[in-house]
Write a protein that holds these residues in place. Sequence first.
Motif, PDB file in Angstrom:
ATOM      1  N   ASP A 142       6.130   1.314  -1.373  1.00 14.17           N
ATOM      2  CA  ASP A 142       6.427   2.737  -1.169  1.00 14.17           C
ATOM      3  C   ASP A 142       5.877   3.270   0.148  1.00 14.17           C
ATOM      4  O   ASP A 142       6.104   4.424   0.495  1.00 14.17           O
ATOM      5  CB  ASP A 142       5.830   3.569  -2.322  1.00 14.17           C
ATOM      6  N   SER A 143       5.120   2.456   0.872  1.00 11.61           N
ATOM      7  CA  SER A 143       4.555   2.887   2.161  1.00 11.61           C
ATOM      8  C   SER A 143       5.653   2.802   3.226  1.00 11.61           C
ATOM      9  O   SER A 143       6.690   2.155   3.021  1.00 11.61           O
ATOM     10  CB  SER A 143       3.387   1.977   2.551  1.00 11.61           C
ATOM     11  N   PRO A 144       5.436   3.421   4.383  1.00 10.92           N
ATOM     12  CA  PRO A 144       6.440   3.274   5.453  1.00 10.92           C
ATOM     13  C   PRO A 144       6.783   1.812   5.741  1.00 10.92           C
ATOM     14  O   PRO A 144       7.961   1.451   5.848  1.00 10.92           O
ATOM     15  CB  PRO A 144       5.766   3.973   6.646  1.00 10.92           C
ATOM     16  N   LYS A 145       5.766   0.949   5.831  1.00 14.59           N
ATOM     17  CA  LYS A 145       6.082  -0.458   6.144  1.00 14.59           C
ATOM     18  C   LYS A 145       6.903  -1.101   5.038  1.00 14.59           C
ATOM     19  O   LYS A 145       7.796  -1.907   5.293  1.00 14.59           O
ATOM     20  CB  LYS A 145       4.801  -1.244   6.444  1.00 14.59           C
ATOM     21  N   GLY A 146       6.607  -0.733   3.774  1.00 12.38           N
ATOM     22  CA  GLY A 146       7.359  -1.277   2.642  1.00 12.38           C
ATOM     23  C   GLY A 146       8.817  -0.840   2.699  1.00 12.38           C
ATOM     24  O   GLY A 146       9.727  -1.640   2.462  1.00 12.38           O
ATOM     25  N   ARG A 176       0.496   7.049  -2.503  1.00  8.31           N
ATOM     26  CA  ARG A 176       0.916   8.061  -1.506  1.00  8.31           C
ATOM     27  C   ARG A 176       0.519   7.704  -0.080  1.00  8.31           C
ATOM     28  O   ARG A 176       0.354   8.575   0.769  1.00  8.31           O
ATOM     29  CB  ARG A 176       0.347   9.442  -1.859  1.00  8.31           C
ATOM     30  N   GLN A 177       0.342   6.387   0.208  1.00  7.36           N
ATOM     31  CA  GLN A 177      -0.134   5.979   1.532  1.00  7.36           C
ATOM     32  C   GLN A 177       0.759   6.510   2.647  1.00  7.36           C
ATOM     33  O   GLN A 177       1.982   6.441   2.550  1.00  7.36           O
ATOM     34  CB  GLN A 177      -0.169   4.454   1.607  1.00  7.36           C
ATOM     35  N   SER A 178       0.087   7.050   3.661  1.00 12.63           N
ATOM     36  CA  SER A 178       0.713   7.546   4.899  1.00 12.63           C
ATOM     37  C   SER A 178       1.423   8.891   4.732  1.00 12.63           C
ATOM     38  O   SER A 178       2.005   9.390   5.690  1.00 12.63           O
ATOM     39  CB  SER A 178       1.674   6.526   5.526  1.00 12.63           C
ATOM     40  N   GLU A 179       1.359   9.490   3.529  1.00 11.20           N
ATOM     41  CA  GLU A 179       1.879  10.869   3.416  1.00 11.20           C
ATOM     42  C   GLU A 179       0.853  11.820   4.039  1.00 11.20           C
ATOM     43  O   GLU A 179      -0.345  11.521   4.035  1.00 11.20           O
ATOM     44  CB  GLU A 179       2.054  11.254   1.934  1.00 11.20           C
ATOM     45  N   ALA A 225       4.058  -0.709  14.054  1.00  8.61           N
ATOM     46  CA  ALA A 225       3.077  -1.790  13.887  1.00  8.61           C
ATOM     47  C   ALA A 225       1.787  -1.232  13.326  1.00  8.61           C
ATOM     48  O   ALA A 225       1.425  -0.088  13.594  1.00  8.61           O
ATOM     49  CB  ALA A 225       2.820  -2.481  15.229  1.00  8.61           C
ATOM     50  N   ARG A 226       1.118  -2.058  12.551  1.00  8.40           N
ATOM     51  CA  ARG A 226      -0.186  -1.714  11.987  1.00  8.40           C
ATOM     52  C   ARG A 226      -0.884  -3.016  11.592  1.00  8.40           C
ATOM     53  O   ARG A 226      -0.218  -4.059  11.443  1.00  8.40           O
ATOM     54  CB  ARG A 226      -0.073  -0.777  10.769  1.00  8.40           C
ATOM     55  N   VAL A 227      -2.206  -2.919  11.396  1.00  6.11           N
ATOM     56  CA  VAL A 227      -2.971  -4.114  11.009  1.00  6.11           C
ATOM     57  C   VAL A 227      -2.908  -4.276   9.495  1.00  6.11           C
ATOM     58  O   VAL A 227      -3.025  -3.297   8.750  1.00  6.11           O
ATOM     59  CB  VAL A 227      -4.437  -3.974  11.469  1.00  6.11           C
ATOM     60  N   VAL A 228      -2.694  -5.502   9.035  1.00  4.24           N
ATOM     61  CA  VAL A 228      -2.857  -5.813   7.607  1.00  4.24           C
ATOM     62  C   VAL A 228      -3.779  -7.032   7.493  1.00  4.24           C
ATOM     63  O   VAL A 228      -4.016  -7.726   8.480  1.00  4.24           O
ATOM     64  CB  VAL A 228      -1.507  -6.115   6.886  1.00  4.24           C
ATOM     65  N   ALA A 229      -4.276  -7.242   6.269  1.00  2.55           N
ATOM     66  CA  ALA A 229      -5.160  -8.393   6.045  1.00  2.55           C
ATOM     67  C   ALA A 229      -4.327  -9.587   5.593  1.00  2.55           C
ATOM     68  O   ALA A 229      -3.530  -9.466   4.659  1.00  2.55           O
ATOM     69  CB  ALA A 229      -6.197  -8.052   4.989  1.00  2.55           C
ATOM     70  N   LEU A 230      -4.537 -10.703   6.243  1.00  6.33           N
ATOM     71  CA  LEU A 230      -3.866 -11.936   5.833  1.00  6.33           C
ATOM     72  C   LEU A 230      -4.509 -12.410   4.524  1.00  6.33           C
ATOM     73  O   LEU A 230      -5.742 -12.453   4.415  1.00  6.33           O
ATOM     74  CB  LEU A 230      -4.050 -12.993   6.928  1.00  6.33           C
ATOM     75  N   ARG A 231      -3.675 -12.744   3.527  1.00  5.61           N
ATOM     76  CA  ARG A 231      -4.215 -13.138   2.209  1.00  5.61           C
ATOM     77  C   ARG A 231      -4.133 -14.638   1.983  1.00  5.61           C
ATOM     78  O   ARG A 231      -4.886 -15.195   1.189  1.00  5.61           O
ATOM     79  CB  ARG A 231      -3.446 -12.450   1.081  1.00  5.61           C
ATOM     80  N   ASN A 232      -3.172 -15.291   2.616  1.00  6.06           N
ATOM     81  CA  ASN A 232      -3.023 -16.737   2.411  1.00  6.06           C
ATOM     82  C   ASN A 232      -2.013 -17.263   3.422  1.00  6.06           C
ATOM     83  O   ASN A 232      -1.295 -16.482   4.054  1.00  6.06           O
ATOM     84  CB  ASN A 232      -2.526 -17.027   0.995  1.00  6.06           C
ATOM     85  N   PHE A 242       0.753 -11.438   2.974  1.00  8.94           N
ATOM     86  CA  PHE A 242      -0.011 -10.193   3.050  1.00  8.94           C
ATOM     87  C   PHE A 242       0.427  -9.312   1.884  1.00  8.94           C
ATOM     88  O   PHE A 242       1.417  -9.604   1.210  1.00  8.94           O
ATOM     89  CB  PHE A 242       0.216  -9.479   4.403  1.00  8.94           C
ATOM     90  N   ALA A 243      -0.335  -8.235   1.641  1.00  2.91           N
ATOM     91  CA  ALA A 243      -0.024  -7.352   0.522  1.00  2.91           C
ATOM     92  C   ALA A 243       0.061  -5.926   1.025  1.00  2.91           C
ATOM     93  O   ALA A 243      -0.691  -5.520   1.921  1.00  2.91           O
ATOM     94  CB  ALA A 243      -1.094  -7.475  -0.558  1.00  2.91           C
ATOM     95  N   ALA A 244       0.979  -5.161   0.450  1.00  2.00           N
ATOM     96  CA  ALA A 244       1.158  -3.765   0.866  1.00  2.00           C
ATOM     97  C   ALA A 244       1.942  -3.046  -0.222  1.00  2.00           C
ATOM     98  O   ALA A 244       2.480  -3.679  -1.138  1.00  2.00           O
ATOM     99  CB  ALA A 244       1.924  -3.712   2.195  1.00  2.00           C
TER     100      ALA A 244
HETATM  101  C1  LIG Z   1      -8.619  -4.560   9.215  1.00  2.00           C
HETATM  102  C2  LIG Z   1      -7.530  -3.803   8.504  1.00  2.00           C
HETATM  103  C3  LIG Z   1      -6.947  -4.355   7.385  1.00  2.00           C
HETATM  104  C4  LIG Z   1      -5.933  -3.685   6.721  1.00  2.00           C
HETATM  105  N1  LIG Z   1      -5.329  -4.311   5.674  1.00  2.00           N
HETATM  106  C5  LIG Z   1      -4.257  -3.739   5.093  1.00  2.00           C
HETATM  107  C6  LIG Z   1      -3.509  -4.453   4.103  1.00  2.00           C
HETATM  108  O1  LIG Z   1      -3.794  -5.614   3.763  1.00  2.00           O
HETATM  109  N2  LIG Z   1      -2.435  -3.825   3.550  1.00  2.00           N
HETATM  110  C7  LIG Z   1      -2.063  -2.555   3.910  1.00  2.00           C
HETATM  111  O2  LIG Z   1      -1.077  -2.056   3.355  1.00  2.00           O
HETATM  112  N3  LIG Z   1      -2.738  -1.858   4.853  1.00  2.00           N
HETATM  113  C8  LIG Z   1      -3.822  -2.425   5.467  1.00  2.00           C
HETATM  114  N4  LIG Z   1      -4.505  -1.746   6.445  1.00  2.00           N
HETATM  115  C9  LIG Z   1      -4.090  -0.352   6.759  1.00  2.00           C
HETATM  116  C10 LIG Z   1      -2.838  -0.372   7.659  1.00  2.00           C
HETATM  117  O3  LIG Z   1      -3.209  -0.692   8.994  1.00  2.00           O
HETATM  118  C11 LIG Z   1      -2.085   0.978   7.668  1.00  2.00           C
HETATM  119  O4  LIG Z   1      -2.938   2.042   8.044  1.00  2.00           O
HETATM  120  C12 LIG Z   1      -1.479   1.343   6.304  1.00  2.00           C
HETATM  121  O5  LIG Z   1      -1.029   0.199   5.618  1.00  2.00           O
HETATM  122  C13 LIG Z   1      -0.309   2.321   6.465  1.00  2.00           C
HETATM  123  O6  LIG Z   1       0.714   1.714   7.224  1.00  2.00           O
HETATM  124  P1  LIG Z   1       2.243   2.222   7.211  1.00  2.00           P
HETATM  125  O7  LIG Z   1       2.174   3.720   7.284  1.00  2.00           O
HETATM  126  O8  LIG Z   1       2.852   1.628   8.428  1.00  2.00           O
HETATM  127  O9  LIG Z   1       2.882   1.728   5.949  1.00  2.00           O
HETATM  128  C14 LIG Z   1      -5.520  -2.401   7.149  1.00  2.00           C
HETATM  129  C15 LIG Z   1      -6.108  -1.840   8.282  1.00  2.00           C
HETATM  130  C16 LIG Z   1      -7.085  -2.538   8.954  1.00  2.00           C
HETATM  131  C17 LIG Z   1      -7.658  -1.936  10.221  1.00  2.00           C
END
Ligand SMILES: Cc1cc2nc3c(=O)[nH]c(=O)nc-3n(C[C@H](O)[C@H](O)[C@H](O)COP(=O)(O)O)c2cc1C
Length: 232
Positions: free
Chosen positions: A98-102, A157-160, A76-83, A93-95
Amino acid sequence: MTESEWWWPAGPGEVGRLLVRTPLMARELPAFDAAAAPDGPGELFAAWLAAAVAAGVLDPHAMTLATVGLDGVPDARVVALRNVDEAGGGWVFAASADSPKGRQLANRAVAAMTCYWPAQGRQVRLRGRVEAAPAEVAAAEFRKRSPRSRVAGLVARQSEPLESTAGYEAAAAEAERRLAAEPDAVPPGHTVYALWADEVEFWQGDAGRRHVRLRYRRAAGGAGWRRELLWP
Ligand SMILES: Cc1cc2nc3c(=O)[nH]c(=O)nc-3n(C[C@H](O)[C@H](O)[C@H](O)COP(=O)(O)O)c2cc1C
């Protein structure tokens, strides 16, 4: 310290004492008349979001996105709601794909999302399947972002593991040069996702612990929503 003292939050630990001393929802919270709630969860979410913004909730778009890890353990992690597709029940939401969540979503296209708006003691919980939008939607969303956000996205390279901050600075400088040369550049993994909710729960906290919980579930065949109250 015995094992039971360790578990009990009022035990000798500093953290436990701090948490016990800190009040939880001990304040006036809004009433929620579940009987007057709209037919669909999108409409109610939109109303609660507008109320959160009006109440000055910081970062009201922040939602915890929970996915199934490749090892089967929840992540689990926080993402920003886009619509929000209010009529269809889609949360956007957008991500990076290639990231772990993707990668987790490519493997199991299901997720849960949760948000908590403390000013009002309100939680919303969603569960459902996740769908990626067409590439042109992701590209358009990315191009609307601020230059800083686009530079961060192009670094990739997110999360590497990051060996040195100098390595990041060099990659960010390279991304800035690329964006100056190609203002329309979009990182290949950038993806807009929608969580199509099958279940949405609205939770209104109450200082007296008489919380009000209203759950919407998609009716069989996807036609409309069923509503029910839940025990607090
Ligand atoms: C307030 C807030 C908003 C965030 N918004 C996003 C987002 O919209 N998309 C995203 O990929 N990561 C966002 N992040 C970062 C993620 O929490 C996370 O660190 C990153 O996406 C890596 O996650 P993963 O390793 O599980 O893929 C946000 C973090 C915070 C605290």
